[in-house]
Design a protein around this motif. Structure first.
Motif, PDB file in Angstrom:
ATOM      1  N   THR A 137       4.507 -15.020  -5.548  1.00 19.33           N
ATOM      2  CA  THR A 137       5.674 -15.722  -5.026  1.00 19.33           C
ATOM      3  C   THR A 137       5.655 -15.654  -3.508  1.00 19.33           C
ATOM      4  N   ASP A 138       5.384 -14.470  -2.974  1.00 16.51           N
ATOM      5  CA  ASP A 138       5.268 -14.265  -1.531  1.00 16.51           C
ATOM      6  C   ASP A 138       3.868 -13.705  -1.268  1.00 16.51           C
ATOM      7  N   GLU A 139       2.987 -14.531  -0.753  1.00 22.46           N
ATOM      8  CA  GLU A 139       1.585 -14.133  -0.566  1.00 22.46           C
ATOM      9  C   GLU A 139       1.420 -12.948   0.384  1.00 22.46           C
ATOM     10  N   SER A 140       2.416 -12.685   1.221  1.00 22.03           N
ATOM     11  CA  SER A 140       2.307 -11.530   2.126  1.00 22.03           C
ATOM     12  C   SER A 140       2.357 -10.210   1.357  1.00 22.03           C
ATOM     13  N   ASP A 141       2.820 -10.256   0.098  1.00 18.44           N
ATOM     14  CA  ASP A 141       2.842  -9.044  -0.736  1.00 18.44           C
ATOM     15  C   ASP A 141       1.449  -8.645  -1.213  1.00 18.44           C
ATOM     16  N   ASN A 142       0.491  -9.551  -1.105  1.00 17.54           N
ATOM     17  CA  ASN A 142      -0.875  -9.266  -1.556  1.00 17.54           C
ATOM     18  C   ASN A 142      -1.628  -8.540  -0.443  1.00 17.54           C
ATOM     19  N   ASP A 143      -1.158  -7.340  -0.128  1.00 19.94           N
ATOM     20  CA  ASP A 143      -1.736  -6.550   0.955  1.00 19.94           C
ATOM     21  C   ASP A 143      -2.571  -5.400   0.389  1.00 19.94           C
ATOM     22  N   GLU A 144      -3.031  -4.523   1.242  1.00 19.82           N
ATOM     23  CA  GLU A 144      -3.879  -3.407   0.813  1.00 19.82           C
ATOM     24  C   GLU A 144      -3.159  -2.476  -0.162  1.00 19.82           C
ATOM     25  N   PHE A 145      -1.877  -2.242   0.064  1.00 24.33           N
ATOM     26  CA  PHE A 145      -1.112  -1.381  -0.844  1.00 24.33           C
ATOM     27  C   PHE A 145      -1.103  -1.971  -2.254  1.00 24.33           C
ATOM     28  N   PHE A 146      -0.808  -3.257  -2.342  1.00 26.53           N
ATOM     29  CA  PHE A 146      -0.799  -3.917  -3.651  1.00 26.53           C
ATOM     30  C   PHE A 146      -2.179  -3.843  -4.294  1.00 26.53           C
ATOM     31  N   LYS A 147      -3.200  -4.144  -3.526  1.00 22.42           N
ATOM     32  CA  LYS A 147      -4.569  -4.140  -4.072  1.00 22.42           C
ATOM     33  C   LYS A 147      -4.951  -2.761  -4.598  1.00 22.42           C
ATOM     34  N   GLU A 148      -4.536  -1.709  -3.905  1.00 27.00           N
ATOM     35  CA  GLU A 148      -4.832  -0.339  -4.352  1.00 27.00           C
ATOM     36  C   GLU A 148      -4.089  -0.021  -5.657  1.00 27.00           C
ATOM     37  N   GLN A 149      -2.823  -0.378  -5.723  1.00 30.76           N
ATOM     38  CA  GLN A 149      -2.046  -0.122  -6.947  1.00 30.76           C
ATOM     39  C   GLN A 149      -2.588  -0.942  -8.122  1.00 30.76           C
ATOM     40  N   ALA A 150      -3.042  -2.151  -7.829  1.00 32.55           N
ATOM     41  CA  ALA A 150      -3.632  -2.994  -8.878  1.00 32.55           C
ATOM     42  C   ALA A 150      -4.911  -2.346  -9.427  1.00 32.55           C
ATOM     43  N   LYS A 151      -5.721  -1.767  -8.535  1.00 34.96           N
ATOM     44  CA  LYS A 151      -6.943  -1.075  -8.974  1.00 34.96           C
ATOM     45  C   LYS A 151      -6.597   0.126  -9.861  1.00 34.96           C
ATOM     46  N   ILE A 152      -5.597   0.892  -9.456  1.00 32.33           N
ATOM     47  CA  ILE A 152      -5.173   2.059 -10.252  1.00 32.33           C
ATOM     48  C   ILE A 152      -4.679   1.600 -11.621  1.00 32.33           C
ATOM     49  N   PHE A 153      -3.880   0.538 -11.620  1.00 36.58           N
ATOM     50  CA  PHE A 153      -3.350  -0.005 -12.873  1.00 36.58           C
ATOM     51  C   PHE A 153      -4.480  -0.432 -13.807  1.00 36.58           C
ATOM     52  N   ILE A 154      -5.410  -1.229 -13.285  1.00 31.21           N
ATOM     53  CA  ILE A 154      -6.512  -1.740 -14.112  1.00 31.21           C
ATOM     54  C   ILE A 154      -7.390  -0.601 -14.616  1.00 31.21           C
ATOM     55  N   ALA A 155      -7.714   0.353 -13.759  1.00 31.56           N
ATOM     56  CA  ALA A 155      -8.555   1.482 -14.171  1.00 31.56           C
ATOM     57  C   ALA A 155      -7.875   2.274 -15.286  1.00 31.56           C
ATOM     58  N   ALA A 156      -6.571   2.525 -15.134  1.00 30.05           N
ATOM     59  CA  ALA A 156      -5.850   3.278 -16.170  1.00 30.05           C
ATOM     60  C   ALA A 156      -5.765   2.472 -17.458  1.00 30.05           C
ATOM     61  N   GLN A 157      -5.540   1.168 -17.351  1.00 29.53           N
ATOM     62  CA  GLN A 157      -5.495   0.321 -18.548  1.00 29.53           C
ATOM     63  C   GLN A 157      -6.840   0.357 -19.280  1.00 29.53           C
ATOM     64  N   GLN A 158      -7.922   0.274 -18.538  1.00 28.20           N
ATOM     65  CA  GLN A 158      -9.247   0.307 -19.162  1.00 28.20           C
ATOM     66  C   GLN A 158      -9.510   1.657 -19.828  1.00 28.20           C
ATOM     67  N   MET A 159      -9.022   2.724 -19.211  1.00 30.15           N
ATOM     68  CA  MET A 159      -9.208   4.068 -19.788  1.00 30.15           C
ATOM     69  C   MET A 159      -8.455   4.227 -21.113  1.00 30.15           C
ATOM     70  N   ILE A 160      -7.343   3.537 -21.269  1.00 33.64           N
ATOM     71  CA  ILE A 160      -6.595   3.609 -22.542  1.00 33.64           C
ATOM     72  C   ILE A 160      -7.524   3.255 -23.694  1.00 33.64           C
ATOM     73  N   PHE A 161      -8.341   2.235 -23.479  1.00 32.14           N
ATOM     74  CA  PHE A 161      -9.181   1.707 -24.550  1.00 32.14           C
ATOM     75  C   PHE A 161     -10.534   2.420 -24.666  1.00 32.14           C
ATOM     76  N   SER A 162     -10.972   3.060 -23.578  1.00 30.49           N
ATOM     77  CA  SER A 162     -12.255   3.755 -23.641  1.00 30.49           C
ATOM     78  C   SER A 162     -12.091   5.235 -23.967  1.00 30.49           C
ATOM     79  N   ASP A 163     -10.902   5.779 -23.789  1.00 28.58           N
ATOM     80  CA  ASP A 163     -10.624   7.188 -24.088  1.00 28.58           C
ATOM     81  C   ASP A 163      -9.331   7.250 -24.912  1.00 28.58           C
TER      82      ASP A 163
END
Length: 152
Positions: free
Chosen positions: A90-116
């Motif tokens: 909605t606001d492209e300025s929100d797509n900053d380094e903080f968001f990108k880092e939290q997105a990586k943590i989210f995706i990694a944890a989501q993937q771990m749910i299924f692999s562990d």
């Protein structure tokens, strides 16, 4: 004497109810309200790609939470979650380094749910906590809703 007071009381009621209502005033008021509603243009809110993705992730995680709690098989990681890195916000300025880092943590944890799967609950809560952390920084509105996803 008692009848006299009853008669006076009834007379007062009848006399006070003689007021007339001008129906043309009522019709004019209703017509004006109708015109003002017609004059307003109603617009449907459209989700951004990211907001739509987050609604999908919420629904998927709600189902996943129930499957983890009940010990059901919950399948494989949903690749559509990877769109978190590329969906328009909605606001492209929100797509900053903080968001990108939290997105990586989210995706990694989501993937771990299924692999562990033995530690699915912990990985799941880590992924939901990443959402909460990000929303605390970016957009606090949905935090109470997101917190309902945590497994206690």
């Amino acid at each position: 004497m008692k009848n006299f007071f009853v008669l006076c009381f009834l007379s007062a009621i009848i006399c006070s109810c003689n007021g007339k209502i001008d129906k043309s005033d009522a019709v004019t008021s209703v017509s004006a309200m109708h015109d003002s509603v017609k004059a307003k243009k109603f617009e449907m809110y459209e989700f951004s790609e990211m907001a739509s993705l987050m609604e999908t992730m919420f629904a998927s995680n709600k189902k996943l939470k129930e499957d983890i709690i009940q010990g059901n098989d919950f399948g494989d990681f949903q690749d559509n979650f990877l769109k978190i890195h590329s969906s328009a916000m909605t606001d492209e300025s929100d797509n900053d380094e903080f968001f990108k880092e939290q997105a990586k943590i989210f995706i990694a944890a989501q993937q771990m749910i299924f692999s562990d799967k033995e530690n699915a609950k912990e990985h799941y809560n880590t992924s939901i906590s990443a959402c909460i952390t990000c929303h605390q920084e970016k957009c606090g509105g949905p935090i109470p809703r997101i917190k309902t996803l945590l497994i206690k």
